[in-house]
Enzyme design. Sequence first.
Site, PDB file in Angstrom:
ATOM      1  N   ASN A  78       0.846  -1.191   0.000  1.00  0.00           N
ATOM      2  CA  ASN A  78       0.000   0.000   0.000  1.00  0.00           C
ATOM      3  C   ASN A  78       0.879   1.238   0.000  1.00  0.00           C
ATOM      4  O   ASN A  78       0.410   2.347   0.233  1.00  0.00           O
ATOM      5  CB  ASN A  78      -0.936   0.013   1.226  1.00  0.00           C
ATOM      6  CG  ASN A  78      -2.127  -0.923   1.018  1.00  0.00           C
ATOM      7  OD1 ASN A  78      -2.701  -0.992  -0.065  1.00  0.00           O
ATOM      8  ND2 ASN A  78      -2.481  -1.674   2.051  1.00  0.00           N
ATOM      9  N   ASN A  79       2.183   1.048  -0.263  1.00  0.00           N
ATOM     10  CA  ASN A  79       3.146   2.156  -0.265  1.00  0.00           C
ATOM     11  C   ASN A  79       3.115   2.834  -1.649  1.00  0.00           C
ATOM     12  O   ASN A  79       3.503   2.250  -2.657  1.00  0.00           O
ATOM     13  CB  ASN A  79       4.535   1.574   0.062  1.00  0.00           C
ATOM     14  CG  ASN A  79       5.652   2.602  -0.010  1.00  0.00           C
ATOM     15  OD1 ASN A  79       5.590   3.568  -0.777  1.00  0.00           O
ATOM     16  ND2 ASN A  79       6.689   2.389   0.782  1.00  0.00           N
ATOM     17  N   ALA A  80       2.621   4.081  -1.667  1.00  0.00           N
ATOM     18  CA  ALA A  80       2.411   4.790  -2.935  1.00  0.00           C
ATOM     19  C   ALA A  80       3.729   5.020  -3.690  1.00  0.00           C
ATOM     20  O   ALA A  80       3.764   4.955  -4.921  1.00  0.00           O
ATOM     21  CB  ALA A  80       1.719   6.121  -2.663  1.00  0.00           C
ATOM     22  N   ASP A  93      10.534  -7.618  -0.664  1.00  0.00           N
ATOM     23  CA  ASP A  93      11.104  -7.255   0.621  1.00  0.00           C
ATOM     24  C   ASP A  93      12.493  -6.697   0.360  1.00  0.00           C
ATOM     25  O   ASP A  93      13.235  -7.249  -0.454  1.00  0.00           O
ATOM     26  CB  ASP A  93      11.159  -8.453   1.573  1.00  0.00           C
ATOM     27  CG  ASP A  93      11.200  -7.986   3.021  1.00  0.00           C
ATOM     28  OD1 ASP A  93      10.512  -7.007   3.369  1.00  0.00           O
ATOM     29  OD2 ASP A  93      11.933  -8.583   3.837  1.00  0.00           O
ATOM     30  N   THR A  94      12.779  -5.589   1.001  1.00  0.00           N
ATOM     31  CA  THR A  94      14.036  -4.886   0.744  1.00  0.00           C
ATOM     32  C   THR A  94      14.778  -4.641   2.038  1.00  0.00           C
ATOM     33  O   THR A  94      14.163  -4.393   3.068  1.00  0.00           O
ATOM     34  CB  THR A  94      13.745  -3.522   0.074  1.00  0.00           C
ATOM     35  OG1 THR A  94      13.175  -3.756  -1.210  1.00  0.00           O
ATOM     36  CG2 THR A  94      15.010  -2.697  -0.090  1.00  0.00           C
ATOM     37  N   HIS A 148      17.996  -1.096  -6.682  1.00  0.00           N
ATOM     38  CA  HIS A 148      17.685  -2.474  -6.295  1.00  0.00           C
ATOM     39  C   HIS A 148      16.284  -2.878  -6.774  1.00  0.00           C
ATOM     40  O   HIS A 148      16.100  -3.895  -7.406  1.00  0.00           O
ATOM     41  CB  HIS A 148      17.784  -2.581  -4.769  1.00  0.00           C
ATOM     42  CG  HIS A 148      17.088  -1.458  -4.041  1.00  0.00           C
ATOM     43  ND1 HIS A 148      17.445  -0.140  -4.227  1.00  0.00           N
ATOM     44  CD2 HIS A 148      16.032  -1.441  -3.203  1.00  0.00           C
ATOM     45  CE1 HIS A 148      16.653   0.636  -3.510  1.00  0.00           C
ATOM     46  NE2 HIS A 148      15.777  -0.137  -2.881  1.00  0.00           N
ATOM     47  N   ARG A 149      15.297  -2.031  -6.466  1.00  0.00           N
ATOM     48  CA  ARG A 149      13.915  -2.390  -6.830  1.00  0.00           C
ATOM     49  C   ARG A 149      13.739  -2.348  -8.334  1.00  0.00           C
ATOM     50  O   ARG A 149      13.109  -3.227  -8.919  1.00  0.00           O
ATOM     51  CB  ARG A 149      12.918  -1.460  -6.126  1.00  0.00           C
ATOM     52  CG  ARG A 149      11.479  -1.974  -6.208  1.00  0.00           C
ATOM     53  CD  ARG A 149      10.518  -1.195  -5.325  1.00  0.00           C
ATOM     54  NE  ARG A 149      10.942  -1.190  -3.946  1.00  0.00           N
ATOM     55  CZ  ARG A 149      11.583  -0.186  -3.357  1.00  0.00           C
ATOM     56  NH1 ARG A 149      11.840   0.924  -4.012  1.00  0.00           N
ATOM     57  NH2 ARG A 149      11.967  -0.274  -2.110  1.00  0.00           N
TER      58      ARG A 149
HETATM   59  P1  IMP Z   1      10.347  -2.843   2.268  1.00  0.00           P
HETATM   60  O1  IMP Z   1      10.627  -4.269   2.484  1.00  0.00           O
HETATM   61  O2  IMP Z   1      10.358  -2.487   0.819  1.00  0.00           O
HETATM   62  O3  IMP Z   1       9.147  -2.346   2.994  1.00  0.00           O
HETATM   63  O4  IMP Z   1      11.574  -2.034   2.838  1.00  0.00           O
HETATM   64  C1  IMP Z   1      11.951  -2.081   4.194  1.00  0.00           C
HETATM   65  C2  IMP Z   1      12.618  -0.792   4.564  1.00  0.00           C
HETATM   66  O5  IMP Z   1      13.796  -0.611   3.764  1.00  0.00           O
HETATM   67  C3  IMP Z   1      11.769   0.451   4.308  1.00  0.00           C
HETATM   68  O6  IMP Z   1      10.986   0.774   5.417  1.00  0.00           O
HETATM   69  C4  IMP Z   1      12.816   1.506   4.072  1.00  0.00           C
HETATM   70  O7  IMP Z   1      13.290   2.000   5.295  1.00  0.00           O
HETATM   71  C5  IMP Z   1      13.933   0.736   3.415  1.00  0.00           C
HETATM   72  N1  IMP Z   1      13.849   0.861   1.953  1.00  0.00           N
HETATM   73  C6  IMP Z   1      13.264   0.023   1.077  1.00  0.00           C
HETATM   74  N2  IMP Z   1      13.393   0.461  -0.181  1.00  0.00           N
HETATM   75  C7  IMP Z   1      14.079   1.613  -0.102  1.00  0.00           C
HETATM   76  C8  IMP Z   1      14.514   2.555  -1.078  1.00  0.00           C
HETATM   77  O8  IMP Z   1      14.310   2.434  -2.296  1.00  0.00           O
HETATM   78  N3  IMP Z   1      15.186   3.613  -0.598  1.00  0.00           N
HETATM   79  C9  IMP Z   1      15.429   3.806   0.718  1.00  0.00           C
HETATM   80  N4  IMP Z   1      15.036   2.976   1.660  1.00  0.00           N
HETATM   81  C10 IMP Z   1      14.369   1.883   1.259  1.00  0.00           C
END
Ligand code: IMP
Length: 191
Positions: free
Chosen positions: A9-11, A69-70, A177-178
């Site tokens: 749900n992250n815009a 997941d990042t 990365h994404r």
């Molecule tokens: P998520 O798994 O994509 O929700 O990422 C987990 C956390 O990694 C997020 O809450 C951010 O703090 C950080 N994060 C993920 N993607 C990015 C990005 O593209 N730039 C900066 N921080 C990121």
Amino acid sequence: MKRIVFATNNAHKLAEVKAVLGNDFELVTLKEVGITEDIPETGETLDENASIKARYVYERTGLDCFADDTGLEVVALGGAPGVHSARYATDGHDFAANNAKLLREMEGKTDRRARFRTVISLIRSGVEEQVEGIVEGHIATTMSGSEGFGYDPLFIPEGYDISFAEMSADQKNAISHRGRAVEALKGVIKR
Ligand code: IMP
């Protein structure tokens, strides 16, 4: 157009992924399929969490879906914050507190190498596949820029002297990365 649920749900993320996937796909968010609760991220690795989230959506909707997941993996911190990137400083997704903690932990460190890693789990007709994307870089000593989100103001990608938060969305997507994980996803989906 092919409909596929993106477990977010992250815009910000939605816009980034849409830009890379292009118009061949209609991305549907969690809210749009009636999932309003936070999906528990109980895994100990990025791979496990991506898989848990994708399976959660597939089990409830039966629709083709993917979840990402990042984590930010910092060499001098033994790979931290890694899978705990969202909740590094507090229980919530407090980007300012996370960045402040990262700067504190990195005080006096000369090795500032870090990387972002994204893992995506795709489930189509019940069959799961994973892809990943990595961008290498380093952690700056001060924050700069106001674009993007999360650790962007502190992350300088390799070959650049500006942070992700100083880049346009297109510039970041092309090397992030994404962006790379979604390019890999695109290759798999189009097969
Ligand atoms: P998520 O798994 O994509 O929700 O990422 C987990 C956390 O990694 C997020 O809450 C951010 O703090 C950080 N994060 C993920 N993607 C990015 C990005 O593209 N730039 C900066 N921080 C990121």
